[in-house]
Design a protein around this motif. Structure first.
Motif, PDB file in Angstrom:
ATOM      1  N   LEU A  98       0.059  -0.692  14.933  1.00 60.16           N
ATOM      2  CA  LEU A  98       0.876  -0.480  13.532  1.00 60.16           C
ATOM      3  C   LEU A  98       1.057   0.884  13.194  1.00 60.16           C
ATOM      4  N   ARG A  99       2.361   1.356  13.011  1.00 63.70           N
ATOM      5  CA  ARG A  99       2.384   2.574  12.864  1.00 63.70           C
ATOM      6  C   ARG A  99       3.186   3.165  11.701  1.00 63.70           C
ATOM      7  N   ILE A 100       2.825   4.198  10.900  1.00 63.82           N
ATOM      8  CA  ILE A 100       3.633   4.637   9.742  1.00 63.82           C
ATOM      9  C   ILE A 100       3.848   6.113   9.951  1.00 63.82           C
ATOM     10  N   ARG A 101       5.373   6.287  10.014  1.00 66.95           N
ATOM     11  CA  ARG A 101       5.777   7.758  10.180  1.00 66.95           C
ATOM     12  C   ARG A 101       6.241   8.138   8.833  1.00 66.95           C
ATOM     13  N   VAL A 102       5.732   9.522   8.507  1.00 62.97           N
ATOM     14  CA  VAL A 102       6.307  10.216   7.077  1.00 62.97           C
ATOM     15  C   VAL A 102       7.019  11.333   7.783  1.00 62.97           C
ATOM     16  N   GLY A 103       8.434  11.452   7.291  1.00 59.02           N
ATOM     17  CA  GLY A 103       9.065  12.544   7.831  1.00 59.02           C
ATOM     18  C   GLY A 103      10.001  12.982   6.484  1.00 59.02           C
ATOM     19  N   ASP A 104      10.402  14.320   6.608  1.00 57.34           N
ATOM     20  CA  ASP A 104      11.124  15.030   5.833  1.00 57.34           C
ATOM     21  C   ASP A 104      12.345  15.605   6.464  1.00 57.34           C
ATOM     22  N   LEU A 121       0.783  -1.238  -0.008  1.00 59.94           N
ATOM     23  CA  LEU A 121      -0.003   0.141  -0.025  1.00 59.94           C
ATOM     24  C   LEU A 121       0.951   1.149  -0.100  1.00 59.94           C
ATOM     25  N   ILE A 122       1.983   1.367   0.811  1.00 57.40           N
ATOM     26  CA  ILE A 122       2.674   2.383   0.604  1.00 57.40           C
ATOM     27  C   ILE A 122       3.488   2.639  -0.535  1.00 57.40           C
ATOM     28  N   GLU A 123       4.134   1.503  -1.138  1.00 58.24           N
ATOM     29  CA  GLU A 123       4.539   1.529  -2.570  1.00 58.24           C
ATOM     30  C   GLU A 123       3.697   2.325  -3.699  1.00 58.24           C
ATOM     31  N   GLU A 124       2.482   1.756  -3.418  1.00 52.71           N
ATOM     32  CA  GLU A 124       1.359   2.360  -4.219  1.00 52.71           C
ATOM     33  C   GLU A 124       1.103   3.587  -3.914  1.00 52.71           C
ATOM     34  N   ALA A 125       1.010   4.210  -2.654  1.00 55.80           N
ATOM     35  CA  ALA A 125       0.976   5.638  -2.258  1.00 55.80           C
ATOM     36  C   ALA A 125       2.126   6.474  -2.689  1.00 55.80           C
ATOM     37  N   ALA A 126       3.253   5.823  -2.735  1.00 56.33           N
ATOM     38  CA  ALA A 126       4.579   6.484  -3.022  1.00 56.33           C
ATOM     39  C   ALA A 126       4.907   6.780  -4.560  1.00 56.33           C
ATOM     40  N   GLU A 127       4.384   5.906  -5.459  1.00 55.47           N
ATOM     41  CA  GLU A 127       4.778   5.494  -6.640  1.00 55.47           C
ATOM     42  C   GLU A 127       4.613   6.914  -7.679  1.00 55.47           C
ATOM     43  N   PRO A 128       3.402   7.683  -7.506  1.00 54.82           N
ATOM     44  CA  PRO A 128       3.050   8.759  -8.243  1.00 54.82           C
ATOM     45  C   PRO A 128       4.286  10.060  -8.248  1.00 54.82           C
ATOM     46  N   HIS A 129       4.944  10.061  -6.998  1.00 55.46           N
ATOM     47  CA  HIS A 129       5.775  10.937  -6.569  1.00 55.46           C
ATOM     48  C   HIS A 129       7.377  10.406  -6.744  1.00 55.46           C
ATOM     49  N   ARG A 130       7.626   9.447  -7.318  1.00 61.38           N
ATOM     50  CA  ARG A 130       9.087   9.000  -7.596  1.00 61.38           C
ATOM     51  C   ARG A 130       9.746   9.785  -8.219  1.00 61.38           C
ATOM     52  N   ASP A 131       9.054  10.631  -9.520  1.00 60.98           N
ATOM     53  CA  ASP A 131       9.891  11.310 -10.306  1.00 60.98           C
ATOM     54  C   ASP A 131       9.924  13.013 -10.051  1.00 60.98           C
ATOM     55  N   ARG A 132       9.519  13.125  -8.623  1.00 56.85           N
ATOM     56  CA  ARG A 132       9.611  14.624  -8.304  1.00 56.85           C
ATOM     57  C   ARG A 132      10.813  15.202  -7.828  1.00 56.85           C
ATOM     58  N   GLY A 141      -4.748   8.648   1.418  1.00 59.17           N
ATOM     59  CA  GLY A 141      -4.444   9.477   2.651  1.00 59.17           C
ATOM     60  C   GLY A 141      -2.897   9.364   2.880  1.00 59.17           C
ATOM     61  N   LEU A 142      -2.431   8.157   2.679  1.00 57.82           N
ATOM     62  CA  LEU A 142      -0.708   8.393   2.572  1.00 57.82           C
ATOM     63  C   LEU A 142      -0.150   8.910   1.493  1.00 57.82           C
ATOM     64  N   ARG A 143      -0.791   8.988   0.268  1.00 59.74           N
ATOM     65  CA  ARG A 143      -0.268   9.503  -0.782  1.00 59.74           C
ATOM     66  C   ARG A 143      -0.032  11.126  -0.663  1.00 59.74           C
ATOM     67  N   ASN A 144      -1.429  11.444   0.228  1.00 61.28           N
ATOM     68  CA  ASN A 144      -1.451  13.115   0.342  1.00 61.28           C
ATOM     69  C   ASN A 144      -0.202  13.483   1.284  1.00 61.28           C
ATOM     70  N   THR A 202      -8.434  12.968   7.328  1.00 60.29           N
ATOM     71  CA  THR A 202      -9.952  12.604   7.530  1.00 60.29           C
ATOM     72  C   THR A 202     -10.078  11.156   6.870  1.00 60.29           C
ATOM     73  N   LEU A 203      -9.442  10.853   5.782  1.00 58.58           N
ATOM     74  CA  LEU A 203      -9.467   9.526   5.248  1.00 58.58           C
ATOM     75  C   LEU A 203      -9.155   8.601   6.066  1.00 58.58           C
ATOM     76  N   LEU A 204      -7.791   8.822   6.594  1.00 54.96           N
ATOM     77  CA  LEU A 204      -6.882   7.827   7.543  1.00 54.96           C
ATOM     78  C   LEU A 204      -7.832   7.565   8.777  1.00 54.96           C
ATOM     79  N   GLU A 205      -8.335   8.642   9.168  1.00 56.04           N
ATOM     80  CA  GLU A 205      -9.402   8.567  10.553  1.00 56.04           C
ATOM     81  C   GLU A 205     -10.523   7.723  10.375  1.00 56.04           C
ATOM     82  N   ARG A 206     -10.905   7.683   9.116  1.00 63.27           N
ATOM     83  CA  ARG A 206     -12.206   6.759   8.736  1.00 63.27           C
ATOM     84  C   ARG A 206     -11.868   5.416   8.862  1.00 63.27           C
TER      85      ARG A 206
END
Length: 307
Positions: free
Chosen positions: A187-193, A117-128, A160-163, A239-243
């Motif tokens: 289960l925890r996912i952290r997105v950092g920059d 699911l994470i790879e699917e969410a990240a795929e559109p942003h690989r070339d940015r 949600g992860l994609r956003n 909102t989507l993830l909380e759902r």
């Protein structure tokens, strides 16, 4: 003072116009989604109608092919062709019966490894132009010896992860990190920059609509070129993830991490900028060990009464 008042009114009117535009865009997207749903409903009706209308010609084909089989007893090659036509008519009849009674379950897609699911969410942003580091229990995806947790797949999680990933890339200097950690209870996912982080003044309002989280220069050739988001991306993601039952929190990491990262390979660094944590309770979200990994066989048929 009149000039200042007019200026403030102009600024306010512009902001209202911008917000109205974004709301119009969101409404249009919702209308497109409803239109798609209506088209899917119409397709279901067309399938049932087709099953009904094609029943008579198929019955005729079946009858004629059966009679040909009897008439062609002395012509084996031709009789074989007639038998094939009869069998294919039976197959069409069975397919149309499925269409009229319902469809096939999507059981094959209800569970998926969280890494997928994470790879699917990240795929559109690989070339940015930013590096995306995906890690499971501290190791890059595929390098961790144990199998990743299997979870209930849903479009809300992927979008949600994609956003969140998009927001991190918008403000990252070079890299974003997506970390997955699990325990018996969570289960925890952290997105950092490695960007500038969130301003303290808006931290408690992050995830609300029209709250600008950060500002970033988008044209390095112009000092006055600054991008300031409306906060809708984080609002939609939260909102989507909380759902799906998740808790979403926002934070800035310790600035000392930048010093600690010096000399450390990018794949092993800790995010020194903004950080979003998405946490689910394992119970009811993570599939029991072994479930979802075995072959499921042929999809089972369902009826509209089941959904």
């Amino acid at each position: 003072s009149l000039t200042i008042a007019i200026l403030f009114m102009a600024i306010y009117a512009r902001r209202v116009s911008i917000e109205h535009y974004h709301m119009t865009v969101a409404l249009s997207a919702a209308q497109r989604a409803l239109s798609s749903e209506q088209r899917l409903t119409a397709i279901g009706g067309l399938a049932a109608a087709a099953a009904h209308e094609l029943g008579t010609p198929l019955a005729t084909i079946k009858l004629v092919s059966s009679e040909l089989e009897d008439e062609l007893k002395d012509y084996p090659d031709l009789r074989e062709d007639a038998e094939l036509i009869s069998k294919q008519a039976d197959r069409c009849r069975d397919i149309l019966a499925d269409l009229s009674q319902g469809g096939r379950s999507d059981e094959h897609y209800k569970l998926a490894p969280i890494t997928a699911l994470i790879e699917e969410a990240a795929e559109p942003h690989r070339d940015r132009g930013r590096q995306i580091v995906l890690r499971l229990e501290g190791a890059q995806f595929g390098a961790y010896p144990a199998a990743p947790p299997v979870v209930k797949r849903s479009p809300e999680i992927v979008h949600g992860l994609r956003n969140l990933i998009q927001n991190a890339i918008d403000f990252a200097e070079t890299t974003i990190w997506v970390d997955v950690n699990s325990s018996e209870t969570t289960l925890r996912i952290r997105v950092g920059d490695d960007g500038p982080g969130y301003p303290d003044g808006v931290m408690q309002h992050l995830g609300d609509p029209y709250i600008t989280s950060r500002a970033r220069k988008v044209d390095t050739s112009r000092d006055d070129s600054v991008y300031s988001g409306m906060g809708l991306g984080l609002f939609i993601a939260k909102t989507l993830l909380e759902r799906t039952g998740a808790e979403v929190s926002f934070a800035n990491t310790d600035r000392s991490i930048r010093r600690a990262n010096r000399g450390v390979p990018m794949e092993e660094r800790r995010p020194p900028g903004a950080l979003v944590a998405v946490t689910w309770a394992s119970e009811g979200f993570v599939a029991p060990q072994g479930e979802g990994r075995e072959a499921l066989g042929e999809n089972q048929r369902f009826t509209f009464a089941d959904v």
